[in-house]
Design a protein around this motif. Structure first.
Motif, PDB file in Angstrom:
ATOM      1  N   ALA A  13      -5.835  -8.993   3.868  1.00 62.15           N
ATOM      2  CA  ALA A  13      -5.498  -9.307   5.263  1.00 62.15           C
ATOM      3  C   ALA A  13      -6.115  -8.320   6.248  1.00 62.15           C
ATOM      4  CB  ALA A  13      -3.983  -9.363   5.449  1.00 62.15           C
ATOM      5  N   GLU A  14      -7.331  -7.848   5.955  1.00 60.87           N
ATOM      6  CA  GLU A  14      -8.014  -6.935   6.872  1.00 60.87           C
ATOM      7  C   GLU A  14      -8.396  -7.606   8.184  1.00 60.87           C
ATOM      8  OE1 GLU A  14      -9.268  -3.232   6.269  1.00 60.87           O
ATOM      9  OE2 GLU A  14      -7.234  -3.833   5.750  1.00 60.87           O
ATOM     10  N   ASP A  15      -8.378  -8.935   8.201  1.00 52.61           N
ATOM     11  CA  ASP A  15      -8.731  -9.656   9.424  1.00 52.61           C
ATOM     12  C   ASP A  15      -7.617  -9.639  10.456  1.00 52.61           C
ATOM     13  OD1 ASP A  15      -7.392 -11.336   7.383  1.00 52.61           O
ATOM     14  OD2 ASP A  15      -7.367 -12.807   9.008  1.00 52.61           O
ATOM     15  N   ASP A  16      -6.409  -9.249  10.038  1.00 56.44           N
ATOM     16  CA  ASP A  16      -5.233  -9.299  10.912  1.00 56.44           C
ATOM     17  C   ASP A  16      -4.761  -7.884  11.234  1.00 56.44           C
ATOM     18  OD1 ASP A  16      -2.902  -9.753  12.250  1.00 56.44           O
ATOM     19  OD2 ASP A  16      -1.900 -10.844  10.633  1.00 56.44           O
ATOM     20  N   ALA A  66       0.807  -1.216   0.000  1.00 51.18           N
ATOM     21  CA  ALA A  66       0.000   0.000   0.000  1.00 51.18           C
ATOM     22  C   ALA A  66       0.845   1.273   0.000  1.00 51.18           C
ATOM     23  CB  ALA A  66      -0.936  -0.001   1.208  1.00 51.18           C
ATOM     24  N   LYS A  67       2.064   1.217   0.537  1.00 48.65           N
ATOM     25  CA  LYS A  67       2.910   2.397   0.625  1.00 48.65           C
ATOM     26  C   LYS A  67       3.834   2.560  -0.574  1.00 48.65           C
ATOM     27  CE  LYS A  67       2.905   2.563   5.686  1.00 48.65           C
ATOM     28  NZ  LYS A  67       3.749   2.573   6.911  1.00 48.65           N
ATOM     29  N   SER A  68       3.776   1.630  -1.529  1.00 44.59           N
ATOM     30  CA  SER A  68       4.654   1.723  -2.690  1.00 44.59           C
ATOM     31  C   SER A  68       4.242   2.889  -3.580  1.00 44.59           C
ATOM     32  CB  SER A  68       4.610   0.422  -3.497  1.00 44.59           C
ATOM     33  OG  SER A  68       3.350   0.268  -4.131  1.00 44.59           O
ATOM     34  N   ALA A  85      -2.154  -6.814  12.509  1.00 42.89           N
ATOM     35  CA  ALA A  85      -0.735  -6.602  12.224  1.00 42.89           C
ATOM     36  C   ALA A  85      -0.480  -6.334  10.747  1.00 42.89           C
ATOM     37  CB  ALA A  85       0.074  -7.819  12.682  1.00 42.89           C
ATOM     38  N   GLN A  86      -1.385  -6.792   9.878  1.00 40.58           N
ATOM     39  CA  GLN A  86      -1.196  -6.629   8.437  1.00 40.58           C
ATOM     40  C   GLN A  86      -2.177  -5.635   7.810  1.00 40.58           C
ATOM     41  OE1 GLN A  86      -0.213 -10.399   6.188  1.00 40.58           O
ATOM     42  NE2 GLN A  86      -1.243 -11.316   7.953  1.00 40.58           N
ATOM     43  N   ARG A  87      -3.191  -5.244   8.564  1.00 35.88           N
ATOM     44  CA  ARG A  87      -4.259  -4.404   8.030  1.00 35.88           C
ATOM     45  C   ARG A  87      -3.702  -3.113   7.425  1.00 35.88           C
ATOM     46  NH1 ARG A  87      -7.866  -3.760  12.537  1.00 35.88           N
ATOM     47  NH2 ARG A  87      -8.451  -5.922  12.051  1.00 35.88           N
ATOM     48  N   GLY A  88      -4.120  -2.822   6.192  1.00 32.89           N
ATOM     49  CA  GLY A  88      -3.695  -1.597   5.527  1.00 32.89           C
ATOM     50  C   GLY A  88      -2.352  -1.695   4.831  1.00 32.89           C
ATOM     51  N   GLY A  89      -1.711  -2.849   4.880  1.00 37.01           N
ATOM     52  CA  GLY A  89      -0.373  -2.979   4.314  1.00 37.01           C
ATOM     53  C   GLY A  89      -0.331  -3.421   2.859  1.00 37.01           C
ATOM     54  N   ILE A  90      -1.358  -4.148   2.408  1.00 35.99           N
ATOM     55  CA  ILE A  90      -1.369  -4.684   1.055  1.00 35.99           C
ATOM     56  C   ILE A  90      -2.703  -4.374   0.390  1.00 35.99           C
ATOM     57  CG2 ILE A  90      -1.128  -6.743  -0.380  1.00 35.99           C
ATOM     58  CD1 ILE A  90       0.409  -8.048   1.906  1.00 35.99           C
ATOM     59  N   LEU A  91      -2.634  -3.957  -0.869  1.00 37.71           N
ATOM     60  CA  LEU A  91      -3.837  -3.680  -1.642  1.00 37.71           C
ATOM     61  C   LEU A  91      -3.850  -4.541  -2.901  1.00 37.71           C
ATOM     62  CD1 LEU A  91      -3.873   0.234  -1.472  1.00 37.71           C
ATOM     63  CD2 LEU A  91      -5.271  -1.360  -0.125  1.00 37.71           C
ATOM     64  N   VAL A  92      -5.036  -4.990  -3.286  1.00 31.84           N
ATOM     65  CA  VAL A  92      -5.208  -5.733  -4.530  1.00 31.84           C
ATOM     66  C   VAL A  92      -6.039  -4.864  -5.477  1.00 31.84           C
ATOM     67  CG1 VAL A  92      -6.094  -7.811  -5.624  1.00 31.84           C
ATOM     68  CG2 VAL A  92      -5.090  -7.941  -3.332  1.00 31.84           C
ATOM     69  N   PHE A  93      -5.439  -4.509  -6.607  1.00 36.82           N
ATOM     70  CA  PHE A  93      -6.095  -3.646  -7.580  1.00 36.82           C
ATOM     71  C   PHE A  93      -6.734  -4.496  -8.677  1.00 36.82           C
ATOM     72  CE2 PHE A  93      -2.955  -1.025  -5.538  1.00 36.82           C
ATOM     73  CZ  PHE A  93      -3.548   0.234  -5.445  1.00 36.82           C
ATOM     74  N   GLU A  94      -8.031  -4.296  -8.886  1.00 40.05           N
ATOM     75  CA  GLU A  94      -8.714  -4.927 -10.014  1.00 40.05           C
ATOM     76  C   GLU A  94      -8.659  -3.953 -11.190  1.00 40.05           C
ATOM     77  OE1 GLU A  94     -13.188  -6.260 -11.467  1.00 40.05           O
ATOM     78  OE2 GLU A  94     -12.790  -5.971  -9.315  1.00 40.05           O
ATOM     79  N   VAL A  95      -8.001  -4.360 -12.257  1.00 44.67           N
ATOM     80  CA  VAL A  95      -7.877  -3.478 -13.411  1.00 44.67           C
ATOM     81  C   VAL A  95      -8.587  -4.087 -14.619  1.00 44.67           C
ATOM     82  CG1 VAL A  95      -5.687  -2.527 -12.593  1.00 44.67           C
ATOM     83  CG2 VAL A  95      -5.660  -4.480 -14.159  1.00 44.67           C
ATOM     84  N   ARG A  96      -9.102  -3.208 -15.473  1.00 49.09           N
ATOM     85  CA  ARG A  96      -9.756  -3.633 -16.710  1.00 49.09           C
ATOM     86  C   ARG A  96      -8.892  -3.214 -17.887  1.00 49.09           C
ATOM     87  NH1 ARG A  96     -12.934  -0.759 -20.026  1.00 49.09           N
ATOM     88  NH2 ARG A  96     -13.321   0.824 -18.417  1.00 49.09           N
TER      89      ARG A  96
END
Length: 247
Positions: free
Chosen positions: A150-153, A59-61, A155-166
């Motif tokens: 990983a919103e359930d954790d 998410a911070k990249s 320690a990891q919440r907010g760290g990784i995002l998955v982008f759906e692109v078209r």
């Protein structure tokens, strides 16, 4: 069903690897920052369903920040012959200052990613980020949704995002097209660069005939292909001709 322990099952050993990159194609993901400066980032957490792609990013990249802001990108797929160029981008980031987690891993700031890799930016038709001329396959795309991972954790919440692109445009070098067809890639000619447990590989020859290959590819064509034809072209609106151009 009776569950038994066979010799094959007994051969497995439980392990806890730090990463699970068992082998996926490398993507050079191009975006633009708030000043319109292109960024180019190698990544391999990507897969496609039809003309939709799922891209996993920190998410911070810089790339994630650019995607959140501009909602556009190009997925450039390098061939195995481009391994050296891709590796020149290793441990570089468009973020300044370098995020602490990346700094600890040896990353350094690089403002000119195309120049660092020795690759050529060319204008896209429907999005602002440039395509990579040397990549045999490039796909212009827009972000349709962002899914936190990983919103359930806590320690990891907010760290990784998955982008759906078209995907809106697909461009390929003629050398990877299947002879006698207009829209098909020849898998015997297309040699993607593969990342497996942080190492770079190419594909070997086909190891076994595929039953799925008997299904005509046209039966997989979805509505996003028709939708892509309606996208206006930016071919004559090159947004990188201003004074801020830094290619």
């Amino acid at each position: 069903m009776t569950v038994t322990t066979t010799a094959a099952e007994a051969a497995h050993t439980r392990i806890e690897p730090g990463i699970l990159y068992f082998g996926t194609p490398v993507v050079l993901l191009s975006t633009v920052d708030q000043a319109g400066v292109p960024n180019l980032a190698p990544m391999s957490s990507a897969f496609w369903l039809g003309w939709r792609g799922m891209l996993g990013l920190g998410a911070k990249s810089k790339t994630a920040q650019n995607l959140m802001r501009n909602r556009e990108c190009v997925l450039n797929l390098p061939s195995d012959a481009m391994a050296a160029a891709v590796d020149r981008l290793a441990l570089t980031t468009g973020s300044d200052p370098v995020p602490s987690r990346k700094y600890q891993r040896g990353y350094r700031h690089e403002s000119d990613k195309f120049g660092k890799a020795g690759l050529t930016p060319v204008a896209s038709e429907t999005v602002a980020p440039p395509r990579v001329a040397e990549c045999p396959v490039t796909m212009e795309a827009v972000v349709e949704a962002v899914h936190p991972l990983a919103e359930d954790d806590p320690a990891q919440r907010g760290g990784i995002l998955v982008f759906e692109v078209r995907v809106q445009r697909v461009h390929v070098h003629d050398e990877v097209r299947m002879p006698g067809t207009e829209d098909r890639i020849d898998p015997d000619r297309w040699r993607p660069l593969i990342m497996s447990f942080q190492k770079l590989y190419g594909l070997g020859p086909q190891v076994h005939p595929s039953t799925l290959a008997k299904i005509p590819e046209r039966l997989y064509r979805g509505p996003d292909i028709e939708r892509s034809r309606d996208q206006s072209s930016r071919a004559n609106e090159n947004r990188f001709t201003s004074g801020s151009q830094r290619w």
